[in-house]
Design a protein around this motif. Structure first.
Motif, mmCIF file in Angstrom:
data_model
loop_
_atom_site.group_PDB
_atom_site.id
_atom_site.type_symbol
_atom_site.label_atom_id
_atom_site.label_comp_id
_atom_site.label_asym_id
_atom_site.label_seq_id
_atom_site.Cartn_x
_atom_site.Cartn_y
_atom_site.Cartn_z
ATOM 1 N N THR A 117 0.836 -1.205 0.000
ATOM 2 C CA THR A 117 0.000 0.000 0.000
ATOM 3 C C THR A 117 0.865 1.247 0.000
ATOM 4 O OG1 THR A 117 -1.799 -1.140 1.121
ATOM 5 C CG2 THR A 117 -1.751 1.251 1.329
ATOM 6 N N GLU A 118 1.909 1.255 0.808
ATOM 7 C CA GLU A 118 2.805 2.410 0.854
ATOM 8 C C GLU A 118 3.558 2.561 -0.464
ATOM 9 O OE1 GLU A 118 5.294 2.738 4.339
ATOM 10 O OE2 GLU A 118 3.709 1.940 5.614
ATOM 11 N N LEU A 119 3.994 1.456 -1.053
ATOM 12 C CA LEU A 119 4.697 1.525 -2.336
ATOM 13 C C LEU A 119 3.797 2.100 -3.422
ATOM 14 C CD1 LEU A 119 6.622 -1.865 -2.244
ATOM 15 C CD2 LEU A 119 7.614 0.441 -2.152
ATOM 16 N N ARG A 120 2.530 1.694 -3.427
ATOM 17 C CA ARG A 120 1.578 2.226 -4.411
ATOM 18 C C ARG A 120 1.399 3.730 -4.216
ATOM 19 N NH1 ARG A 120 -3.898 3.186 -4.708
ATOM 20 N NH2 ARG A 120 -4.265 2.386 -2.622
ATOM 21 N N ALA A 121 1.290 4.166 -2.963
ATOM 22 C CA ALA A 121 1.138 5.597 -2.676
ATOM 23 C C ALA A 121 2.376 6.378 -3.109
ATOM 24 C CB ALA A 121 0.859 5.811 -1.188
ATOM 25 N N LEU A 122 3.552 5.826 -2.854
ATOM 26 C CA LEU A 122 4.782 6.516 -3.262
ATOM 27 C C LEU A 122 4.886 6.622 -4.778
ATOM 28 C CD1 LEU A 122 7.347 5.059 -0.694
ATOM 29 C CD2 LEU A 122 6.318 7.346 -0.722
ATOM 30 N N GLU A 123 4.432 5.604 -5.489
ATOM 31 C CA GLU A 123 4.435 5.687 -6.952
ATOM 32 C C GLU A 123 3.474 6.771 -7.439
ATOM 33 O OE1 GLU A 123 5.180 5.749 -10.719
ATOM 34 O OE2 GLU A 123 6.455 4.737 -9.259
ATOM 35 N N ARG A 124 2.325 6.869 -6.804
ATOM 36 C CA ARG A 124 1.378 7.941 -7.177
ATOM 37 C C ARG A 124 1.983 9.313 -6.878
ATOM 38 N NH1 ARG A 124 -4.546 7.450 -5.155
ATOM 39 N NH2 ARG A 124 -4.869 8.935 -6.844
ATOM 40 N N ARG A 125 2.692 9.442 -5.769
ATOM 41 C CA ARG A 125 3.369 10.710 -5.453
ATOM 42 C C ARG A 125 4.388 11.045 -6.526
ATOM 43 N NH1 ARG A 125 5.998 11.403 0.239
ATOM 44 N NH2 ARG A 125 6.713 13.266 -0.815
ATOM 45 N N ARG A 126 5.155 10.043 -6.966
ATOM 46 C CA ARG A 126 6.150 10.279 -8.023
ATOM 47 C C ARG A 126 5.472 10.702 -9.315
ATOM 48 N NH1 ARG A 126 8.845 6.238 -5.126
ATOM 49 N NH2 ARG A 126 7.884 4.539 -6.269
ATOM 50 N N GLU A 127 4.309 10.132 -9.596
ATOM 51 C CA GLU A 127 3.557 10.524 -10.794
ATOM 52 C C GLU A 127 3.148 11.994 -10.707
ATOM 53 O OE1 GLU A 127 -0.605 9.316 -13.071
ATOM 54 O OE2 GLU A 127 0.262 7.916 -11.629
ATOM 55 N N PHE A 128 2.689 12.421 -9.544
ATOM 56 C CA PHE A 128 2.343 13.829 -9.347
ATOM 57 C C PHE A 128 3.588 14.703 -9.499
ATOM 58 C CE2 PHE A 128 2.003 17.545 -6.554
ATOM 59 C CZ PHE A 128 0.932 18.187 -7.154
ATOM 60 N N ASP A 129 4.696 14.280 -8.916
ATOM 61 C CA ASP A 129 5.946 15.036 -9.025
ATOM 62 C C ASP A 129 6.372 15.188 -10.485
ATOM 63 O OD1 ASP A 129 6.013 15.209 -6.260
ATOM 64 O OD2 ASP A 129 7.540 13.635 -6.018
ATOM 65 N N ARG A 130 6.196 14.135 -11.277
ATOM 66 C CA ARG A 130 6.551 14.210 -12.706
ATOM 67 C C ARG A 130 5.680 15.237 -13.424
ATOM 68 N NH1 ARG A 130 7.345 8.540 -11.858
ATOM 69 N NH2 ARG A 130 5.226 8.064 -12.510
ATOM 70 N N PHE A 131 4.402 15.300 -13.062
ATOM 71 C CA PHE A 131 3.514 16.298 -13.649
ATOM 72 C C PHE A 131 4.017 17.706 -13.348
ATOM 73 C CE2 PHE A 131 0.059 19.316 -13.230
ATOM 74 C CZ PHE A 131 -0.549 19.218 -14.480
#
Length: 194
Positions: A117-131
């Motif tokens: 769950t934490e790994l999935r959240a961190l990937e979503r954060r990275r996606e936002f950061d890329r935006f």
């Protein structure tokens, strides 16, 4: 006799809200289902009425924090117009979302990737950061951001500032979310603009 969270005035939302408070206080890994039951004033089995376990509460909480950001970047104001103006809008909205969902964002910023769950959240954060990084790069390419500052550094500094709000902001005491957003935008963008 087992007391149901619903009979004690708890529903899935209040269970989640209480769990997030306990996670933020004790740390997710340091929180047991017994801790959650004690905070809710119910038995552990009563919590299972609403969720299969602690990990699902964490997933709901992290989604609450992240969904606001992804709703924001799906908004037309994040995708049309000059990049510098979109970036400013994203910073302002990010502050508003953070303040509105403060306990959830606080929890998000404390996860380390110790579970799926934490790994999935961190990937979503990275996606936002890329935006955000793409917006910064576009604003730099447009000549609206000083060319002597690395766009990746700009992204980290802007959102490091926004994310630091979780450490000191207290709703109802002092500055409003709009006040904080205005201060961040003035300080940051006055230094960034050409």
């Amino acid at each position: 006799m087992t007391t149901s969270p619903r009979r004690r005035g708890h529903d899935p939302e209040s269970v989640l809200r209480t769990a997030v408070g306990v996670f933020n206080e004790r740390g997710y890994d340091g929180t047991s289902m017994e801790d959650l039951a004690r905070a809710l004033g119910v038995t552990k089995s009563a919590i299972y009425y609403h969720v299969p376990g602690k990990e699902q509460l964490l997933a709901r909480a992290l989604d609450r924090a992240l969904d606001g950001l992804f709703e924001m970047i799906a908004d037309e104001r994040a995708s049309s117009g000059r990049a510098i103006d979109r970036l400013e809008w994203v910073v302002r909205r990010s502050v508003a979302i953070l303040v509105d969902r403060l306990p959830y964002v606080t929890l998000l910023l404390r996860v380390h990737g110790n579970s799926p769950t934490e790994l999935r959240a961190l990937e979503r954060r990275r996606e936002f950061d890329r935006f955000v990084s793409a917006l910064v790069k576009e604003a730099a390419a447009d000549g609206d951001i000083r060319p002597d500052i690395d766009p990746a550094l700009v992204t980290r500094l802007l959102f490091g500032t926004v994310n630091s709000i979780t450490e000191w902001y207290q709703p109802g005491r002092g500055a409003t979310a709009d006040d904080v957003a205005e201060a961040i935008v003035r300080i940051s963008f006055d230094g960034l603009r050409v």
